[in-house]
Design a protein around this motif. Structure first.
Motif, PDB file in Angstrom:
ATOM      1  N   UNK A   1       0.845  -1.202   0.000  1.00 15.30           N
ATOM      2  CA  UNK A   1       0.000   0.000   0.000  1.00 15.30           C
ATOM      3  C   UNK A   1       0.875   1.245   0.000  1.00 15.30           C
ATOM      4  N   UNK A   2       0.487   2.241  -0.776  1.00 13.98           N
ATOM      5  CA  UNK A   2       1.363   3.409  -0.948  1.00 13.98           C
ATOM      6  C   UNK A   2       1.405   4.308   0.282  1.00 13.98           C
ATOM      7  N   UNK A   3       0.406   4.222   1.143  1.00 11.62           N
ATOM      8  CA  UNK A   3       0.409   5.037   2.358  1.00 11.62           C
ATOM      9  C   UNK A   3       1.080   4.249   3.485  1.00 11.62           C
ATOM     10  N   UNK A   4       2.077   4.838   4.097  1.00 11.40           N
ATOM     11  CA  UNK A   4       2.869   4.139   5.112  1.00 11.40           C
ATOM     12  C   UNK A   4       2.523   4.545   6.533  1.00 11.40           C
ATOM     13  N   UNK A   5       1.914   5.728   6.705  1.00 10.92           N
ATOM     14  CA  UNK A   5       1.495   6.188   8.027  1.00 10.92           C
ATOM     15  C   UNK A   5       0.003   6.492   7.978  1.00 10.92           C
ATOM     16  N   UNK A   6      -0.776   5.783   8.809  1.00 11.99           N
ATOM     17  CA  UNK A   6      -2.211   5.996   8.894  1.00 11.99           C
ATOM     18  C   UNK A   6      -2.506   6.675  10.225  1.00 11.99           C
ATOM     19  N   UNK A   7      -3.067   7.872  10.172  1.00 11.37           N
ATOM     20  CA  UNK A   7      -3.339   8.657  11.377  1.00 11.37           C
ATOM     21  C   UNK A   7      -4.845   8.746  11.591  1.00 11.37           C
ATOM     22  N   UNK A   8      -5.289   8.333  12.768  1.00  4.92           N
ATOM     23  CA  UNK A   8      -6.718   8.276  13.077  1.00  4.92           C
ATOM     24  C   UNK A   8      -7.073   9.182  14.250  1.00  4.92           C
ATOM     25  N   UNK A 262      -9.938   1.777   4.628  1.00  2.00           N
ATOM     26  CA  UNK A 262      -8.653   1.055   4.619  1.00  2.00           C
ATOM     27  C   UNK A 262      -8.694  -0.078   3.601  1.00  2.00           C
ATOM     28  N   UNK A 263      -9.804  -0.792   3.550  1.00  2.00           N
ATOM     29  CA  UNK A 263      -9.952  -1.877   2.572  1.00  2.00           C
ATOM     30  C   UNK A 263      -9.811  -1.353   1.146  1.00  2.00           C
ATOM     31  N   UNK A 264     -10.398  -0.193   0.879  1.00  3.23           N
ATOM     32  CA  UNK A 264     -10.282   0.409  -0.455  1.00  3.23           C
ATOM     33  C   UNK A 264      -8.842   0.815  -0.740  1.00  3.23           C
ATOM     34  N   UNK A 265      -8.144   1.327   0.279  1.00  4.31           N
ATOM     35  CA  UNK A 265      -6.758   1.692   0.093  1.00  4.31           C
ATOM     36  C   UNK A 265      -5.894   0.482  -0.229  1.00  4.31           C
ATOM     37  N   UNK A 266      -6.129  -0.612   0.481  1.00  4.38           N
ATOM     38  CA  UNK A 266      -5.342  -1.816   0.241  1.00  4.38           C
ATOM     39  C   UNK A 266      -5.645  -2.438  -1.121  1.00  4.38           C
ATOM     40  N   UNK A 267      -6.867  -2.188  -1.604  1.00  2.14           N
ATOM     41  CA  UNK A 267      -7.243  -2.693  -2.934  1.00  2.14           C
ATOM     42  C   UNK A 267      -6.797  -1.770  -4.060  1.00  2.14           C
ATOM     43  N   UNK A 268      -6.149  -0.649  -3.691  1.00  2.00           N
ATOM     44  CA  UNK A 268      -5.663   0.300  -4.696  1.00  2.00           C
ATOM     45  C   UNK A 268      -6.746   1.197  -5.250  1.00  2.00           C
ATOM     46  N   UNK A 269      -7.902   1.247  -4.565  1.00  2.00           N
ATOM     47  CA  UNK A 269      -9.009   2.081  -5.035  1.00  2.00           C
ATOM     48  C   UNK A 269      -8.925   3.503  -4.499  1.00  2.00           C
ATOM     49  N   UNK A 270      -8.048   3.738  -3.528  1.00  2.00           N
ATOM     50  CA  UNK A 270      -7.843   5.084  -2.989  1.00  2.00           C
ATOM     51  C   UNK A 270      -6.360   5.402  -2.974  1.00  2.00           C
TER      52      UNK A 270
END
Length: 270
Positions: A1-8, A262-270
């Motif tokens: 996944x292209x994003x390495x830091x997820x801030x919530x 997050x699921x969309x990000x991992x699938x490359x949709x975001x």
């Protein structure tokens, strides 16, 4: 996944209305971590109030970061080390307390594992205490009691009072950062402190740049990080300013919004 830091953000974002993390969201975070993502919990809460969530997500075991008090304090969850800690300049502390008490505001901050306040029966003080699982201690004269460094003050009033009074607080303390984190919470924090700036500090420590950051939020104190992140995700339940700042709007915090994004990000949709 292209994003390495997820801030919530936590309340209204990562957690449901019942202050819980849904199973779907938790599983998505675990999968993202397995793909090499670093998790950061960026909240207005103090460290004590964020730590139970960090432990639930196993950040104390596998690594991750807490950005407490809207970024005024950054803690490495695995080592327990505080890597960044910015306080309100001492010269403002007494004036903030006196200003609030003169106007009969409810005001609170934190001392050890307690919320200290001039209005222990204020319903919004009780909300803050319940969110953080902290006892409340009544201090009639906060201005003379506080002789220790403070990361933030929280003014707690009815939403219409907060909306009307925030310009006066900003005018009284132009050197500090003043904003709302909920309709009934007015935050007063050190100058140049917000979630975005603190995430930049963390990114630098990690050897990453802003293109690696995805941020999730719902409130006014999340706007800066949604604007600055490579991907800003707002919850469907977010306020207008937050929605306008986002690159993507997911479902609400009660509908697995973070997990689905997050699921969309991992699938490359975001």
């Amino acid at each position: 996944m292209k994003y390495k830091l997820l801030a919530f953000d936590l309340d209204g974002t990562l957690t449901t209305s019942e202050k819980k993390i849904s199973p779907r969201t938790k599983e998505a975070i675990y999968k993202a971590r397995k793909e090499g993502c670093i998790i950061a919990l960026a909240s207005g809460r103090p460290v004590y109030g964020i730590m139970p969530v960090a432990k639930e997500l196993e950040l104390t075991e596998y690594g991750g970061y807490i950005l407490a008090c809207n970024g005024g304090c950054i803690v490495d969850c695995k080592t327990g080390q505080t890597i960044y800690d910015k306080k309100i300049p001492e010269k403002y502390v007494k004036d903030i307390c006196r200003f609030a008490m003169d106007r009969e505001y409810g005001i609170l901050t934190y001392e050890g594992d307690c919320v200290i306040t001039n209005q222990e029966n204020n319903p919004y003080v009780q909300i803050e205490a319940e969110i953080n699982h902290l006892p409340v201690k009544q201090i009639d004269c906060l201005d003379t009691h506080i002789t220790f460094p403070v990361n933030k003050f929280l003014i707690t009033e009815d939403p219409e009072i907060v909306e009307k009074e925030i310009p006066f607080v900003k005018a009284a303390f132009p050197e500090l950062n003043v904003f709302t984190s909920a309709p009934f919470f007015m935050e007063i924090v050190p100058p140049d402190i917000d979630k975005a700036d603190s995430l930049l500090v963390l990114l630098k420590k990690l050897g990453l740049d802003i293109s690696s950051l995805a941020a999730f939020g719902d409130g006014g104190n999340d706007v800066s990080m949604l604007k600055r992140a490579a991907l800003g995700v707002a919850m469907a339940n977010a306020g207008k300013e937050c929605l306008d700042a986002a690159d993507y709007i997911t479902l609400s915090n009660d509908e697995d919004g973070c997990g689905i994004a997050i699921e969309k990000m991992m699938a490359g949709e975001l």
